[in-house]
Design a protein around this motif. Structure first.
Motif, PDB file in Angstrom:
ATOM      1  N   ALA A   1       0.840  -1.194   0.000  1.00  0.00           N
ATOM      2  CA  ALA A   1       0.000   0.000   0.000  1.00  0.00           C
ATOM      3  C   ALA A   1       0.873   1.241   0.000  1.00  0.00           C
ATOM      4  O   ALA A   1       2.020   1.210   0.455  1.00  0.00           O
ATOM      5  CB  ALA A   1      -0.918  -0.002   1.218  1.00  0.00           C
ATOM      6  N   ARG A   2       0.331   2.339  -0.491  1.00  0.00           N
ATOM      7  CA  ARG A   2       1.120   3.571  -0.570  1.00  0.00           C
ATOM      8  C   ARG A   2       0.219   4.790  -0.437  1.00  0.00           C
ATOM      9  O   ARG A   2      -1.009   4.710  -0.610  1.00  0.00           O
ATOM     10  CB  ARG A   2       1.885   3.640  -1.885  1.00  0.00           C
ATOM     11  CG  ARG A   2       1.007   3.595  -3.126  1.00  0.00           C
ATOM     12  CD  ARG A   2       1.819   3.545  -4.405  1.00  0.00           C
ATOM     13  NE  ARG A   2       0.976   3.361  -5.582  1.00  0.00           N
ATOM     14  CZ  ARG A   2       0.368   4.357  -6.234  1.00  0.00           C
ATOM     15  NH1 ARG A   2       0.509   5.611  -5.802  1.00  0.00           N
ATOM     16  NH2 ARG A   2      -0.386   4.120  -7.285  1.00  0.00           N
TER      17      ARG A   2
ATOM     18  N   GLN B   1      -1.160   8.262  -1.778  1.00  0.00           N
ATOM     19  CA  GLN B   1      -1.432   8.819  -3.094  1.00  0.00           C
ATOM     20  C   GLN B   1      -1.970  10.242  -2.966  1.00  0.00           C
ATOM     21  O   GLN B   1      -2.945  10.487  -2.257  1.00  0.00           O
ATOM     22  CB  GLN B   1      -2.452   7.960  -3.840  1.00  0.00           C
ATOM     23  CG  GLN B   1      -2.839   8.492  -5.211  1.00  0.00           C
ATOM     24  CD  GLN B   1      -1.669   8.515  -6.178  1.00  0.00           C
ATOM     25  OE1 GLN B   1      -0.998   7.502  -6.349  1.00  0.00           O
ATOM     26  NE2 GLN B   1      -1.416   9.652  -6.805  1.00  0.00           N
TER      27      GLN B   1
ATOM     28  N   VAL C   1      -3.820   3.897  -1.339  1.00  0.00           N
ATOM     29  CA  VAL C   1      -4.194   2.912  -2.346  1.00  0.00           C
ATOM     30  C   VAL C   1      -3.526   1.590  -2.008  1.00  0.00           C
ATOM     31  O   VAL C   1      -2.395   1.554  -1.499  1.00  0.00           O
ATOM     32  CB  VAL C   1      -3.803   3.368  -3.765  1.00  0.00           C
ATOM     33  CG1 VAL C   1      -4.550   4.627  -4.146  1.00  0.00           C
ATOM     34  CG2 VAL C   1      -2.303   3.599  -3.876  1.00  0.00           C
TER      35      VAL C   1
ATOM     36  N   THR D   1      -2.689  -2.722  -3.060  1.00  0.00           N
ATOM     37  CA  THR D   1      -1.940  -3.397  -4.115  1.00  0.00           C
ATOM     38  C   THR D   1      -2.711  -3.447  -5.427  1.00  0.00           C
ATOM     39  O   THR D   1      -2.127  -3.660  -6.490  1.00  0.00           O
ATOM     40  CB  THR D   1      -1.590  -4.831  -3.677  1.00  0.00           C
ATOM     41  OG1 THR D   1      -2.780  -5.504  -3.259  1.00  0.00           O
ATOM     42  CG2 THR D   1      -0.597  -4.815  -2.532  1.00  0.00           C
ATOM     43  N   ASP D   2      -4.029  -3.252  -5.361  1.00  0.00           N
ATOM     44  CA  ASP D   2      -4.836  -3.209  -6.588  1.00  0.00           C
ATOM     45  C   ASP D   2      -4.849  -1.829  -7.212  1.00  0.00           C
ATOM     46  O   ASP D   2      -5.556  -1.598  -8.198  1.00  0.00           O
ATOM     47  CB  ASP D   2      -6.266  -3.663  -6.295  1.00  0.00           C
ATOM     48  CG  ASP D   2      -6.935  -2.824  -5.203  1.00  0.00           C
ATOM     49  OD1 ASP D   2      -6.287  -1.897  -4.679  1.00  0.00           O
ATOM     50  OD2 ASP D   2      -8.105  -3.114  -4.860  1.00  0.00           O
ATOM     51  N   HIS D   3      -4.084  -0.892  -6.621  1.00  0.00           N
ATOM     52  CA  HIS D   3      -3.955   0.491  -7.121  1.00  0.00           C
ATOM     53  C   HIS D   3      -5.257   1.278  -7.025  1.00  0.00           C
ATOM     54  O   HIS D   3      -5.434   2.290  -7.718  1.00  0.00           O
ATOM     55  CB  HIS D   3      -3.445   0.502  -8.572  1.00  0.00           C
ATOM     56  CG  HIS D   3      -2.182  -0.268  -8.772  1.00  0.00           C
ATOM     57  ND1 HIS D   3      -0.984   0.112  -8.212  1.00  0.00           N
ATOM     58  CD2 HIS D   3      -1.934  -1.418  -9.456  1.00  0.00           C
ATOM     59  CE1 HIS D   3      -0.045  -0.750  -8.545  1.00  0.00           C
ATOM     60  NE2 HIS D   3      -0.587  -1.704  -9.299  1.00  0.00           N
ATOM     61  N   LEU D   4      -6.166   0.810  -6.180  1.00  0.00           N
ATOM     62  CA  LEU D   4      -7.416   1.515  -5.947  1.00  0.00           C
ATOM     63  C   LEU D   4      -7.433   2.061  -4.524  1.00  0.00           C
ATOM     64  O   LEU D   4      -6.808   1.477  -3.625  1.00  0.00           O
ATOM     65  CB  LEU D   4      -8.606   0.573  -6.156  1.00  0.00           C
ATOM     66  CG  LEU D   4      -8.810   0.029  -7.574  1.00  0.00           C
ATOM     67  CD1 LEU D   4      -9.953  -0.978  -7.583  1.00  0.00           C
ATOM     68  CD2 LEU D   4      -9.081   1.170  -8.561  1.00  0.00           C
TER      69      LEU D   4
ATOM     70  N   THR E   1      -0.063  -2.256   4.398  1.00  0.00           N
ATOM     71  CA  THR E   1       1.006  -3.109   3.876  1.00  0.00           C
ATOM     72  C   THR E   1       1.181  -4.346   4.739  1.00  0.00           C
ATOM     73  O   THR E   1       1.333  -5.465   4.238  1.00  0.00           O
ATOM     74  CB  THR E   1       2.328  -2.318   3.813  1.00  0.00           C
ATOM     75  OG1 THR E   1       2.196  -1.232   2.882  1.00  0.00           O
ATOM     76  CG2 THR E   1       3.490  -3.202   3.383  1.00  0.00           C
TER      77      THR E   1
ATOM     78  N   GLU F   1      -1.841  -6.706   4.228  1.00  0.00           N
ATOM     79  CA  GLU F   1      -1.750  -7.445   2.972  1.00  0.00           C
ATOM     80  C   GLU F   1      -0.660  -8.509   3.039  1.00  0.00           C
ATOM     81  O   GLU F   1      -0.817  -9.614   2.509  1.00  0.00           O
ATOM     82  CB  GLU F   1      -1.491  -6.471   1.820  1.00  0.00           C
ATOM     83  CG  GLU F   1      -2.667  -5.532   1.550  1.00  0.00           C
ATOM     84  CD  GLU F   1      -2.339  -4.446   0.539  1.00  0.00           C
ATOM     85  OE1 GLU F   1      -1.128  -4.238   0.278  1.00  0.00           O
ATOM     86  OE2 GLU F   1      -3.275  -3.818   0.017  1.00  0.00           O
TER      87      GLU F   1
END
Length: 400
Positions: free
Chosen positions: A2-3, A5, A19, A21-24, A58, A61
């Motif tokens: 996760a990051r 954004q 967001v 790992t699915d970038h959502l 993170t 996940e």
């Protein structure tokens, strides 16, 4: 992983989210952040919370854990992850390296605790809340303070894992010769004007403003040209206005206006910078330059648009790389504020005057942060602080 954004919004200041790992965007985090935005949280506050929640997600996940149903021990693993940077299951030979300082660990863990406190109060999600909070948690001189504004736990439960900032005897400072090194690394005056790129003089002015006024970085980047009063024959000054309309979400932290008097050298530097802006066509491209932001893009990004904090930190990294070890590792623009307060106190200025200049709400805040200064006589022999502040005018004038 996760990051954090950054999110740009038309007509509104930038904001932040997390967001996965699915970038959502993580919907549970975004729900919490929407509450914070409605509650008036600043963009920098959201970015700080997002850093903590991104690290937590993170870990979730990586361990295949559900965000709303996890063992209490996972939060202990989270604190270990923040301190070392090692996720569970990582085998390391020797002592693990440190990742975050105690203050950062406390801030990021508090963001996660506040997140679950919100969901417990707003949505009745009690399972994770009950696993992280307990009325039987050890009491004492804990420095934990919930981040969530406006929601108070009626049973006054405490977090089971209470991360602490750790002791800090003194604030970090830059010595006068180090301040001068930073300024000269941006630009120096020559027979033909100021050296460096198109943005060099702007960078020198920004760091000079931070050093001589003690402003926070957000306050400096929020300045408009109409806030700077020069050329009137008296002592020049800068007004700090309580605005909340910066396109990147910057604002005056205390929300209270104040006036800061400056010296002749800073006045001359600002005048040279304005002339440079005019030579580059700012007065033609900006509808009303007088009410526009002082610190704007000149080399990268949309020309004459307000600067971002990230641009300043990029310059900090560049100066540190070229300083050949003459500057402390990890210094930040906020060190100028600490240096300013230290210089004033060591030069003999009364704490209540320093309080007004810094914009603190009360004198005790100033003393609790910088009380070590007056007791540390050794600092007087390290640098000639009185000479350092000799060119600053109007320090004893009252601020409103």
């Amino acid at each position: 992983m996760a990051r954090v954004q950054r999110v740009a919004r038309d007509g509104l200041p930038d904001t932040y989210t997390v967001v996965g790992t699915d970038h959502l965007p993580v919907s549970a985090v975004e729900d919490y952040f929407e509450f914070l935005r409605e509650d008036g949280a600043a963009a920098n506050t959201l970015r700080s919370y997002a850093a903590g929640l991104a690290a937590w997600w993170t870990l979730l996940e990586d361990t295949a854990s559900c965000w709303d149903n996890f063992p209490t021990s996972l939060f202990g693993a989270f604190l270990t992850y923040l301190r070392t940077g090692d996720l569970p299951g990582v085998d390391r030979i020797g002592v693990p390296p440190g990742w975050l300082a105690p203050a950062s660990v406390q801030a990021r863990s508090a963001a996660v605790l506040a997140f679950y406190r919100f969901h417990a109060q707003a949505h009745g999600l009690t399972v994770p809340y009950e696993r992280l909070y307990s009325p039987y948690a050890r009491r004492g001189r804990s420095r934990y303070t919930p981040f969530l504004a406006g929601i108070v736990s009626p049973d006054k439960q405490r977090p089971i894992y209470a991360a602490r900032r750790g002791a800090r005897d003194r604030t970090p400072v830059l010595l006068p010769n180090q301040v001068q090194l930073i300024l000269d690394a941006c630009s120096t005056q020559t027979d033909d004007g100021w050296s460096g790129s198109e943005s060099a003089l702007r960078d020198r002015l920004l760091f000079a403003v931070l050093a001589e006024t003690g402003m926070r970085l957000g306050e400096a980047l929020s300045l408009r040209h109409c806030d700077v009063q020069i050329g009137a024959g008296g002592t020049p000054w800068v007004d700090i206005a309580a605005r909340q309309d910066h396109p990147h979400g910057l604002r005056v932290k205390s929300g209270r206006p104040r006036r800061i008097y400056i010296g002749d050298d800073l006045e001359a530097l600002y005048s040279a910078y304005v002339w440079q802006l005019v030579e580059q066509g700012a007065d033609l491209q900006v509808p009303n330059l007088e009410t526009h932001f002082v610190f704007v893009n000149l080399a990268k990004g949309k020309r004459f648009a307000p600067m971002r904090v990230e641009t300043v930190y990029g310059k900090v990294r560049s100066i540190t790389r070229t300083a050949d070890g003459q500057l402390p590792q990890g210094w930040t623009p906020h060190w100028f504020r600490h240096t300013h307060a230290t210089a004033l106190l060591l030069s003999g200025l009364a704490p209540h005057v320093v309080m007004r200049r810094l914009g603190h709400l009360d004198e005790q805040t100033t003393l609790s942060i910088y009380g070590w200064v007056t007791a540390d006589a050794e600092m007087r022999s390290i640098a000639e602080w009185k000479n350092y502040v000799a060119g600053w005018k109007g320090l004893h004038d009252a601020a409103y």
